[in-house]
Design an enzyme around this catalytic site. Structure first.
Site, PDB file in Angstrom:
ATOM      1  N   ASN A 160     -31.628 -70.243 -31.712  1.00 15.47           N
ATOM      2  CA  ASN A 160     -32.603 -70.386 -30.633  1.00 15.47           C
ATOM      3  C   ASN A 160     -33.960 -70.046 -31.243  1.00 15.47           C
ATOM      4  OD1 ASN A 160     -34.207 -70.277 -28.378  1.00 15.47           O
ATOM      5  ND2 ASN A 160     -33.269 -68.417 -27.525  1.00 15.47           N
TER       6      ASN A 160
ATOM      7  N   LYS B 199     -36.847 -70.371 -30.003  1.00 23.89           N
ATOM      8  CA  LYS B 199     -37.855 -69.898 -29.040  1.00 23.89           C
ATOM      9  C   LYS B 199     -39.184 -70.638 -29.297  1.00 23.89           C
ATOM     10  CE  LYS B 199     -35.233 -65.709 -28.746  1.00 23.89           C
ATOM     11  NZ  LYS B 199     -35.168 -64.295 -28.423  1.00 23.89           N
TER      12      LYS B 199
ATOM     13  N   HIS C 209     -31.838 -68.637 -20.208  1.00 25.38           N
ATOM     14  CA  HIS C 209     -32.121 -67.577 -21.184  1.00 25.38           C
ATOM     15  C   HIS C 209     -32.870 -66.432 -20.493  1.00 25.38           C
ATOM     16  CE1 HIS C 209     -33.797 -65.407 -24.570  1.00 25.38           C
ATOM     17  NE2 HIS C 209     -32.785 -65.917 -25.266  1.00 25.38           N
TER      18      HIS C 209
ATOM     19  N   GLU D  89     -35.310 -64.720 -21.329  1.00 25.13           N
ATOM     20  CA  GLU D  89     -36.779 -64.798 -21.364  1.00 25.13           C
ATOM     21  C   GLU D  89     -37.293 -65.740 -20.276  1.00 25.13           C
ATOM     22  OE1 GLU D  89     -37.030 -65.648 -25.540  1.00 25.13           O
ATOM     23  OE2 GLU D  89     -36.364 -63.607 -25.949  1.00 25.13           O
TER      24      GLU D  89
ATOM     25  N   GLU E 141     -25.630 -62.338 -23.537  1.00 26.20           N
ATOM     26  CA  GLU E 141     -26.746 -61.740 -24.258  1.00 26.20           C
ATOM     27  C   GLU E 141     -27.267 -60.527 -23.490  1.00 26.20           C
ATOM     28  OE1 GLU E 141     -28.685 -64.782 -27.085  1.00 26.20           O
ATOM     29  OE2 GLU E 141     -29.670 -64.954 -25.148  1.00 26.20           O
TER      30      GLU E 141
ATOM     31  N   GLY F 286     -33.954 -59.402 -29.620  1.00 24.87           N
ATOM     32  CA  GLY F 286     -35.209 -59.218 -30.348  1.00 24.87           C
ATOM     33  C   GLY F 286     -35.574 -57.767 -30.606  1.00 24.87           C
TER      34      GLY F 286
ATOM     35  N   SER G  38     -29.803 -59.859 -31.388  1.00 21.32           N
ATOM     36  CA  SER G  38     -29.938 -59.254 -32.720  1.00 21.32           C
ATOM     37  C   SER G  38     -28.712 -59.470 -33.603  1.00 21.32           C
ATOM     38  CB  SER G  38     -30.273 -57.759 -32.608  1.00 21.32           C
ATOM     39  OG  SER G  38     -31.497 -57.573 -31.929  1.00 21.32           O
TER      40      SER G  38
HETATM   41  P1  PGA Z   1     -32.391 -62.404 -31.223  1.00 22.30           P
HETATM   42  O1  PGA Z   1     -32.451 -63.426 -29.980  1.00 22.30           O
HETATM   43  O2  PGA Z   1     -31.271 -62.854 -32.100  1.00 22.30           O
HETATM   44  O3  PGA Z   1     -33.731 -62.498 -31.862  1.00 22.30           O
HETATM   45  O4  PGA Z   1     -32.114 -61.037 -30.629  1.00 22.30           O
HETATM   46  C1  PGA Z   1     -31.283 -63.917 -29.402  1.00 22.30           C
HETATM   47  C2  PGA Z   1     -31.627 -64.786 -28.231  1.00 22.30           C
HETATM   48  O5  PGA Z   1     -32.595 -64.487 -27.507  1.00 22.30           O
HETATM   49  O6  PGA Z   1     -30.964 -65.813 -27.985  1.00 22.30           O
END
Ligand code: PGA
Length: 255
Positions: A13, A15, A98, A100, A170, A176, A216
């Site tokens: 992903n 982003k 997601h 976010e 998640e 993140g 992460s």
């Molecule tokens: P990350 O993001 O691996 O940077 O924690 C995962 C995600 O948001 O899908």
């Protein structure tokens, strides 16, 4: 029950990262590194990168996805992209719900449900994201939250459509932040989701259903997370922006 009923899916992903030229360069770098993967490899990229990414990935085992889509076929929704448009552009995958999007763009369980419906109707494969925030985990309501998000998103989804959906669990506190869920925590919630799929559909459907962990996941912790019985892959943010790190995760899923 046999974990080998499920082919792992490792999805990046990106982003809001990478220009079309950077997308092309990164995929060119990744292609040889993941060419022998024994799992599904997907990269979900910003809309503007979709064409460059698909062109770069052509003839390889990398599939391309978008990071969202709207629920309407078309209309007055400035700045949005419909599932139909993605399908017409030749994009096979889309991430929906997601955290976010939920956190910064007002996405609700109901709009996630509507976007899932539109994506399935258009013939896209959906990566549906669910997960609790830290305060919910501290209150001990992780299972309740994740089950509610899943139930609402899947309401109206028929058993025969399940082959076109995977769920990414998640935990928002792990995204993140560098703070990964322990393999046990990841497996515990993926198992709860699988049990919910068995309740809503059937045990056979649940046994075949792909559930990823995300938050992460990186080249250092992927093997242990992916070895968990109910973890069938990963949704990878930061580590999908580096070809070598992403390739290590793909390798770990191919074992
Ligand atoms: P990350 O993001 O691996 O940077 O924690 C995962 C995600 O948001 O899908």
């Amino acid at each position: 029950m046999d974990k080998s009923l499920r082919r792992p899916v490792i999805a990046g992903n990106w982003k809001m990262n990478n220009t079309p030229a950077q997308a092309k360069a990164l995929i060119e770098e990744m292609k040889p590194l993941v060419a022998n993967a024994d799992c599904e490899v997907v990269l979900c990229v910003p809309y503007i990168d979709l064409y460059a990414a698909m062109e770069a990935a052509q003839g390889s085992n990398i599939k391309i996805g978008a990071e969202n889509c709207h629920w309407a076929e078309k209309g007055a929704f400035t700045g949005e992209i419909s599932a139909e448009m993605l399908k017409a552009a030749g994009v096979p995958y889309v991430i929906i719900g997601h955290s976010e999007r939920r956190q910064y763009f007002g996405e609700t369980d109901e709009t996630v449900r509507d976007r899932v419906r539109a994506a399935l109707d258009a013939g896209l494969k959906v990566i549906l994201c669910v997960g609790e925030v830290l305060s919910e985990r501290k209150l001990g309501i992780t299972s309740e939250i994740v089950c509610k998000q899943t139930k609402v998103a899947l309401s109206g989804v028929k058993a025969e459509e399940l082959a076109n959906i995977i769920i990414a669990y998640e935990p928002v506190w792990a995204i993140g932040t560098g703070e990964t869920a322990t393999p046990e925590q990841a497996n515990e919630v993926c198992k709860i989701i699988r049990e919910l799929i068995a309740d809503l559909y059937s045990k056979a459907d649940a046994d075949r259903f792909v559930i990823q962990y995300g938050g992460s996941m990186n080249d250092g912790n992927a093997a242990e997370l992916l070895a968990q019985y109910d973890v069938d892959g990963g949704l990878i943010g930061g580590a999908s922006l580096k070809a070598d790190k992403f390739a290590v995760i793909v390798d770990a899923a191919s074992k």
